[in-house]
Design an enzyme around this catalytic site. Structure first.
Site, PDB file in Angstrom:
ATOM      1  N   ASP A  11       0.859  -1.182   0.000  1.00  0.00           N
ATOM      2  CA  ASP A  11       0.000   0.000   0.000  1.00  0.00           C
ATOM      3  C   ASP A  11       0.895   1.232   0.000  1.00  0.00           C
ATOM      4  O   ASP A  11       1.658   1.457   0.941  1.00  0.00           O
ATOM      5  CB  ASP A  11      -0.903  -0.020   1.240  1.00  0.00           C
ATOM      6  CG  ASP A  11      -2.003   1.027   1.188  1.00  0.00           C
ATOM      7  OD1 ASP A  11      -2.057   1.776   0.199  1.00  0.00           O
ATOM      8  OD2 ASP A  11      -2.802   1.079   2.134  1.00  0.00           O
ATOM      9  N   ASP A 105      -2.857   2.526  -6.010  1.00  0.00           N
ATOM     10  CA  ASP A 105      -1.850   2.569  -4.955  1.00  0.00           C
ATOM     11  C   ASP A 105      -1.732   1.304  -4.108  1.00  0.00           C
ATOM     12  O   ASP A 105      -1.004   1.306  -3.109  1.00  0.00           O
ATOM     13  CB  ASP A 105      -2.111   3.755  -4.032  1.00  0.00           C
ATOM     14  CG  ASP A 105      -3.475   3.706  -3.373  1.00  0.00           C
ATOM     15  OD1 ASP A 105      -4.315   2.904  -3.809  1.00  0.00           O
ATOM     16  OD2 ASP A 105      -3.712   4.469  -2.425  1.00  0.00           O
ATOM     17  N   GLU A 106      -2.395   0.229  -4.480  1.00  0.00           N
ATOM     18  CA  GLU A 106      -2.230  -0.990  -3.691  1.00  0.00           C
ATOM     19  C   GLU A 106      -2.431  -2.217  -4.545  1.00  0.00           C
ATOM     20  O   GLU A 106      -3.130  -2.202  -5.552  1.00  0.00           O
ATOM     21  CB  GLU A 106      -3.173  -1.000  -2.487  1.00  0.00           C
ATOM     22  CG  GLU A 106      -4.643  -1.020  -2.809  1.00  0.00           C
ATOM     23  CD  GLU A 106      -5.516  -1.144  -1.563  1.00  0.00           C
ATOM     24  OE1 GLU A 106      -5.160  -1.902  -0.643  1.00  0.00           O
ATOM     25  OE2 GLU A 106      -6.563  -0.479  -1.525  1.00  0.00           O
TER      26      GLU A 106
END
Length: 446
Positions: A11, A105-106
Site C-alpha cells: 500500500d 496505490d495498492e
C-alpha cells in the site's frame, strides 16, 4: 489455507498527496489535501501532516478546511498518479507473475511464484519485503510503501495497516488469531458503520466476540452471505487466490459542482461530456458495455440512480450520452442537482459496430457549453511558462492565476502571478501511456 506467509499486500502511503509532495518541493513536510477543492468537494487523500489535524479521505473539503486551514488543497493530477502507479506495478510484476492491483496505490502479490525469493520462511519473506520497499522508494523518486505479508489476502491486508507509514509486518502462520482477536470488528472487510452498530447491539465489539458467535446466529443477524463471510474471516479463514487480472465491473465518471445545477440543458451537456470520457476509457482498454446508468444527487442530498440495458455492448460515447440524457429526462431535478455521473457496466471485450452507427453524426455542440463550469487553472495542476519554465498553480481568482515555479528536482521555487489569459502560460501535454491501472471513477470535481 496456506502453510506459509506467501501473500504480500503493498500500500503506497498517502499516495496522491505523496506524489504532490514529491513533485512540489515547497509542500514537503507540510499538510496537503487532494480532492475536490470546493466546499462540496470530497477529500481523496490527505498527507500524514494533514491527518494529524483530523483530516481523512471521504471527509468533505469544507470540514477539512475547517480542521486544517493552512493545508495546500489541490485538485489532483491523475496523469502523474497513473505514471507512478505504472512504475510500481511494473516493479511488482518483475518479482512475481501473480500481481493483483486493487487500485492505483495498492496490490496483492503471490510470493509462492516469486523468482527472486530464496524461500518462504519468515526470515526470507521479511528480507524480501524490506528490499521491495527500498526498490519502490527508488523507482518512484522517494515515495514510501507499507507492506504486510501473511498466509492469506485478508491477513496480509490487516498486516499492512499495522505499521503505517513506511512499515513492514509479517504474520507467521499460526499467529493469525492471536493478532485478530483483540481488534475491532471493523477490521474485517464489509463491516462498515451500519454492520458495526448491528453487531454492537448484539454485544459484539472485537473479533474475539465475533469468534464466539455461531455461524447460524450470524446468518440470522446479518443475512446469509455476510454472516457466512464474517464467520470465516473471524477465524482467519481466507483461501482466495491472488488473481493477476482483475475484471473491471464498470467504468464511470462523476462530478460534484460548486452550485446547484438547475439548467437542464447544462446538465445534459455535462452528462454528454462524461459519456464521452467513459467511451474513451472503454476503447482504451478494449472494452464495451451494455448497461448505461446515471447517478444524480439532488440539492437535499437524495441520491437517485437510473439505468438502461442496450441489446448489444457499445463503447461509443455518443450512444452512452444519448441513453444518459434519456434517463435524466425521467427525473425531477427542479430543486437543483449537486452531483452528476455516468457509468457503463455489463462489460465485454467486443462491440456491435454498426448497431448504433446513426448516432455518430449527432451534433457535438452540446459537448462544451458556454455556461459550463470551467476549471482551467485548478490548484495543483502543472503549467508551463515560455520564459520561466515549468511550475504549478498555487491558486487563481479574479482574473489572476498564481504559479509557483519548481519541479521535483529544483527545490522550492519563486511565486509569480499572471492574468488568466496570459498567452505565455499553458498546460503541458500529459505523458501518454497505455500501461498501468485505470481509475474507474474520478474524484469529485472541484
Amino acid at each position: 489455507m496456506r502453510g506459509s506467509a506467501s501473500v504480500l499486500h503493498l500500500d503506497l502511503d498517502a499516495f496522491f498527496a505523496s506524489v504532490e509532495q514529491r513533485d512540489k518541493p515547497s509542500l514537503r513536510g507540510k499538510p496537503v489535501v487532494v480532492g475536490g477543492t470546493s466546499g462540496r468537494g470530497v477529500v481523496a487523500t490527505a498527507s500524514y501532516e494533514a491527518r494529524a489535524f483530523g483530516v481523512h479521505s471521504a471527509m468533505s473539503t469544507r470540514e477539512a478546511r475547517a480542521r486544517c486551514p493552512h493545508a495546500a488543497f489541490l485538485s489532483g493530477r491523475f496523469d502523474a498518479y497513473r505514471e507512478t502507479s505504472r512504475l510500481v506495478m511494473g516493479l511488482l510484476r518483475e518479482v512475481s507473475p501473480l500481481v493483483e492491483p486493487l487500485s492505483l496505490d495498492e496490490a496483492f502479490v503471490d510470493l509462492e511464484v516469486a523468482a527472486a525469493l530464496g524461500g518462504l520462511d519468515i526470515a526470507s519473506v521479511t528480507a524480501f519485503g524490506e528490499e521491495l520497499r527500498r526498490r519502490v522508494c527508488e523507482v518512484t523518486g522517494g515515495l514510501t510503501a507499507t507492506v504486510g505479508i501473511a498466509s492469506s489476502k485478508f491477513m496480509a491486508k490487516v498486516a499492512s495497516e499495522l505499521d503505517k507509514p513506511d512499515g513492514l509486518t509479517v504474520v507467521a502462520p499460526g499467529d493469525e488469531l492471536d493478532l485478530l482477536r483483540p481488534m475491532s470488528v471493523s477490521v474485517i472487510p464489509g463491516v462498515g458503520p451500519a454492520t458495526r452498530e448491528r453487531l454492537r447491539r448484539a454485544g459484539i465489539h472485537v473479533v474475539h466476540d465475533l469468534e464466539q458467535v455461531s455461524e447460524d446466529e450470524l446468518v440470522r443477524l446479518l443475512g446469509k452471505a455476510q454472516g457466512h463471510g464474517l464467520w470465516r474471516l473471524a477465524r482467519a479463514q481466507d483461501d482466495r487466490p491472488v488473481v493477476a487480472e482483475r475484471e473491471a465491473k464498470s467504468v464511470s465518471v462523476e462530478g460534484t459542482y460548486d452550485t446547484d445545477l438547475t439548467d437542464r440543458r447544462l446538465m445534459e451537456g455535462l452528462l454528454t461530456r462524461q459519456a464521452n470520457q467513459v467511451g474513451a476509457r472503454l476503447r482504451r482498454h478494449g472494452l464495451s458495455g451494455r448497461t448505461v446508468s446515471i447517478k444524480v444527487r439532488l440539492h437535499d442530498f437524495t441520491t437517485l440512480s437510473r439505468s438502461s440495458t442496450l441489446p448489444s455492448p457499445t463503447d461509443n460515447g455518443a450512444t452512452v450520452g444519448r441513453v444518459a440524457r434519456s434517463l435524466l429526462a425521467d427525473l425531477d431535478t427542479t430543486g437543483g442537482v449537486r452531483l452528476l455521473g455516468v457509468g457503463v457496466s455489463g462489460l465485454a471485450d467486443w462491440v456491435q459496430d454498426d448497431l448504433f452507427g446513426e448516432v455518430e453524426n449527432e451534433r457535438e455542440e452540446v459537448l462544451v457549453l458556454p455556461d459550463a463550469p470551467r476549471r482551467t487553472w485548478s490548484p495543483g495542476i502543472d503549467v508551463m511558462h515560455e520564459e520561466l519554465g515549468p511550475g504549478w498553480v498555487w491558486g487563481s481568482g479574479k482574473g489572476v492565476v498564481t504559479v509557483r515555479f519548481e519541479t521535483a528536482s529544483s527545490g522550492p521555487g519563486p511565486v509569480r502571478s499572471f492574468p488568466v489569459d496570459d498567452p505565455m502560460l499553458s498546460r503541458p501535454a500529459p505523458v501518454a501511456s497505455d500501461e498501468g491501472q485505470e481509475a474507474a471513477t474520478d474524484p469529485p470535481a472541484p
